[in-house]
Enzyme design. Structure first.
Site, PDB file in Angstrom:
ATOM      1  CB  CYS A  95      -1.129   0.049   1.218  1.00  0.00           C
ATOM      2  SG  CYS A  95      -1.989  -1.093   1.937  1.00  0.00           S
ATOM      3  CB  SER A 120      -9.213   2.152   3.784  1.00  0.00           C
ATOM      4  OG  SER A 120      -8.892   1.194   3.226  1.00  0.00           O
ATOM      5  CB  ILE A 148     -12.343  -1.668  -2.144  1.00  0.00           C
ATOM      6  CG1 ILE A 148     -12.116  -2.743  -1.478  1.00  0.00           C
ATOM      7  CG2 ILE A 148     -11.439  -2.737  -3.293  1.00  0.00           C
ATOM      8  CD1 ILE A 148     -11.961  -4.163  -1.371  1.00  0.00           C
ATOM      9  CG  HIS A 163      -6.393   2.666   0.602  1.00  0.00           C
ATOM     10  ND1 HIS A 163      -5.474   2.294  -0.539  1.00  0.00           N
ATOM     11  CD2 HIS A 163      -5.683   1.251   1.258  1.00  0.00           C
ATOM     12  CE1 HIS A 163      -3.948   2.032   0.631  1.00  0.00           C
ATOM     13  NE2 HIS A 163      -4.544   0.876   1.176  1.00  0.00           N
TER      14      HIS A 163
END
Ligand SMILES: [Zn+2]
Ligand SMILES: [Zn+2]
Lengths: 138, 392, 392, 138
Positions: free
Chosen positions: C91, C215, C217, C340
């Site tokens: 990430c 968070s 997708i 995210h």
């Protein structure tokens, strides 16, 4: 973008290219400002960065510029081997790669004329696109 | 900072795991074998204290279902909490790690970094491997429409044969040469000679490429330790210097390139590297080039300026790139015989040239070589790196 | 070269695609949208002529079955044959691209580079996405034994609650704050407020983390244009300078870390960035931190030195990180509400801070801010980057 | 390495760790030179870079240091949700993550004692490893 709901002209995307394909239309994008053509289409011209584009429908005939005969394929296409595959140069200079059908492998020659044919059924799973092939012109 | 002709960085050591079907070993274990090999070759380094960052190339997370490998490898190499980054540009992933390592030292932030790469490919089936490798090609217009990785190089081969009269026999000679060299390399995947007959009669993969025109699916890892040139003497008496680094890109889809018989990315990378080093192709004494398929090596001869465009086939026929020829190429056996664990390949080429320039190449040592070159291609040529190395 | 307190590079522009479920758009199309956005904000740049290299982060090839994206994105951005490299550290993949871009400029090789990132996640099923994201965890001891990505942060949350008395309500307040900010951001994935009640009563994902602790997708792409600080004026009147860059690593497997309530990689990265910039945590005016889960933001407060260890829960209760608080954090809405798309996130944080420091943040503008910070975490914390930016 | 055929002691690899596990043995590697223990094993000591290692068998009891209850799992494990998962600190300080079974979710506590139990059947597909779980001691 962000205007998906209200936009009139189809977006200049790969998804839209395949949507046209399922309607048996071979479509490219053309930059209105500088004239560059894109196959696949691009939402912004990579030459002059303009967003003013339009769709142009391409002639489906072209000349084979190279080819191969594939004997080992990925799982999805393993049942088709051996199959011929090549790159077609369309009449206006744009190029498209794809499978070649309807001609014995040993008769395939660089320079021969082929035409794009469409299979309108999209795949069931992702990416849900149809296929197209090159065949000798009727 | 960058001054033409001045060394960019020093390579004070390099390491390689055994390449091959390494049953029972995961990628991280192969990587630590490569690090151990480099350490044994450079006992004066204190890895934990000296190495300040790690850059590692790997092509695909899919083989071992393992992404985010960079910090894991830093951990296994005893280097935490040193920063670590993975680079990916398909089969050129570890040349990218090398170039990042060079940038990071030139930036002034680090004095010593570890670069390398790995791929653990043989635990999955051939069909799975074909699919994972295929991801380096354009999905919507290449993977989806049915071309494979060998198929893309086959398209180049057909075009090269058509335009220049290159023959299947000439391509076969590349395999014969590289297997000859690989038979002399104890770390090579296949350490055995092949005859031209065997190559030409091997099973068709993608016409005109046959099984013996294709590199191997292998496991393996590579690494190199880079330092600022002025401090290399602290770690070794025999450093090798990187004096040129070039990289170029091209469209991912082969069909979108003007010329199917040459790689623009390679010509661009070569020009940058030669200019930075201030040398010409004729100055090269030994080279490792990206022979993922035999046609790729023939095109490499041309793109690197070792011969003229279209003359790559004759170049191998004339014997120039043989181990005892004027410009030995792929003394390691190349991807063809040493093996091609894709993420490891770029730095494995550096390893071979490091051995050659420091006189450690054993039975395949080229005498009196001073300047070496590596040429690492990603995918069907959308990426290429060229590095030029000089003995100390 | 590196001189403490001196700008490393200038950010002359930044761009972002819309974040969300971007039906009908592939990753490359989102990336070119981000580039177009940056170009529109910096009309004096001639991308093709000025930009000499591209560094892009993407976490996973699996979502679009597409590796080797770097040259493809350079192509779509009109930059061929400029060299392009993909970076991957889960990430934090695009913060890695940023750091590589910084190194490449400091090396002296390039004056102007494009950095960015992308991820196209929503075209695959939730189970597929869970599997692809899971690859950032250790395969043999985390993925294989049954832990998920939310599960890893849940293990940290339970430990933090047990040691420090942190509550589910405190975590919930992070979600409430970030949704409040995201509602003011026209590019955010979810532009709507949520109540604490709604957060606490949302579906359990991995105890104690509920749906609204996680968070989103999302699909999206980000980019930034970096230049040598001394030439930034050629391209913009309002450059932002990167004055600190830090990165740290830790063991990939959470279980192998000494402390489950703090990220060593983050503390290491923060120290490096603060020291390079010559500033203290109290000098920060605005920050984007990695709130992949609400507990991650609470731990970030502590790791970045905004509050003491164990006091992250009270820090949010006290209102300090609110948009109208003393140190506004995640003014963009954060990963929680902005979305995210993992590979895009690191540079998307730079985009937000760039907007804030140049007064372009619209309804969520923080008045009088001069120094901003970004904190981007890879996976469960084996990688962390901290960058510090200063207005011109 | 390169001596696979002739070596006497099993390699210090993850594969070997799982092979031991299928024999119901929880094994770690220990550096003979500096004493550092590794779970999973490593072929070279990350502390002193020695290759002189030996295998040690671990006690299977340990203390739970953190846990979660997983409600959304990857495809392979989706049929088991919700399930408990935690990190066990074994008696000699090494840590192991894994699923917790044989105890109601609401009775799980940080600090409780659990023990490793083995499922000897390896998975049929890649990676062909067995599973292990944590359970309350008998
Ligand atoms: Zn145009
Ligand atoms: Zn030791």
């Amino acid at each position: 973008m962000g205007k998906e709901d209200e936009c009139e002209a189809p977006q200049f995307t790969i998804e839209q290219f395949y949507r046209f394909l399922s309607e048996k239309k071979l479509m490219a994008a053309r930059c209105i400002k500088c004239g560059t053509k894109y196959l696949p289409p691009r939402p912004i011209c990579s030459n002059c960065y303009s967003r003013s584009l339009d769709w142009i429908q391409l002639e489906t005939r072209g000349k084979l510029i190279t080819y191969t005969i594939i004997h080992v394929a990925p799982p999805r296409l393993q049942s088709l081997v051996p199959y011929a595959y090549g790159i077609l140069e369309l009449e206006d200079g744009l190029r498209l790669p794809g499978m070649i059908r309807g001609i014995p492998d040993n008769e395939i020659r660089i320079g021969m004329e082929l035409e794009v044919t469409f299979e309108s059924a999209a795949s069931e799973d992702w990416p849900k696109w149809p296929m197209y092939y090159f065949k000798p012109p009727r | 900072m960058l001054v033409k002709g001045k060394p960019l960085v020093a390579v004070v050591s390099a390491g390689l795991s055994k390449f091959g079907k390494m049953e029972g070993f995961t990628g991280r274990e192969l990587f630590i074998e490569a690090v151990g090999d480099a350490l044994q070759r450079c006992p004066d380094i204190n890895l934990r204290k000296d190495v300040k960052a790690v850059f590692v190339g790997m092509m695909s997370e899919s083989f071992e279902h393992q992404g985010h490998i960079a910090p894991m490898l830093a951990d296994w190499a005893g280097l935490l909490p040193a920063p670590a980054i993975r680079t990916e540009v398909a089969c050129a992933s570890s040349a990218a790690a090398l170039r990042m390592g060079i940038f990071s030292i030139l930036s002034g932030l680090y004095d010593v970094v570890l670069v390398g790469g790995l791929e653990k490919m043989t635990k999955r089936s051939t069909l799975e491997a074909t699919e994972f490798l295929g991801m380096a090609a354009d999905f919507p217009f290449e993977q989806w429409t049915g071309v494979t990785f060998p198929g893309l190089y086959a398209l180049m081969a057909t075009a090269h044969m058509h335009r220049y009269g290159t023959t299947e026999e000439q391509m076969g000679l590349v395999a014969v040469k590289n297997h000859h060299n690989g038979a002399l390399n104890p770390k090579a995947h296949l350490q055995r000679e092949v005859t031209l007959d065997k190559v030409l009669n091997s099973r068709m993969i993608a016409y005109p490429l046959k099984l013996y025109d294709c590199s191997l699916i292998s496991d393996g890892a590579s690494c190199a330790i880079l330092t600022r040139p002025d401090i290399a003497g602290k770690y070794t008496d025999k450093p090798v210097y990187i004096i040129g680094s070039g990289q170029g890109s091209d469209s991912l889809a082969l069909s979108q390139r003007d010329d199917l018989t040459s790689l623009r990315a390679a010509r661009y990378a070569a020009r940058e590297a030669y200019e930075m080093a201030g040398i010409k192709p004729r100055d090269i004494d030994v080279a490792e080039v990206h022979d993922c398929f035999t046609i790729a090596e023939i095109i490499a001869y041309e793109d690197l300026g070792f011969c003229k465009r279209g003359e790559g086939g004759r170049f191998i026929e004339d014997g120039t790139p043989m181990l005892d020829g004027e410009l030995p190429i792929n003394t390691s056996g190349g991807l063809k015989s040493k093996g091609h664990p894709v993420g490891a390949t770029g730095v494995a080429q550096i390893y071979e040239v490091f051995l050659q320039l420091t006189g450690q190449a054993g039975k395949r040592q080229v005498e009196g070589c001073d300047i070496g070159l590596t040429h690492n291609v990603g995918g069907s040529g959308a990426t290429c790196f060229v590095h030029i190395l000089k003995g100390g």
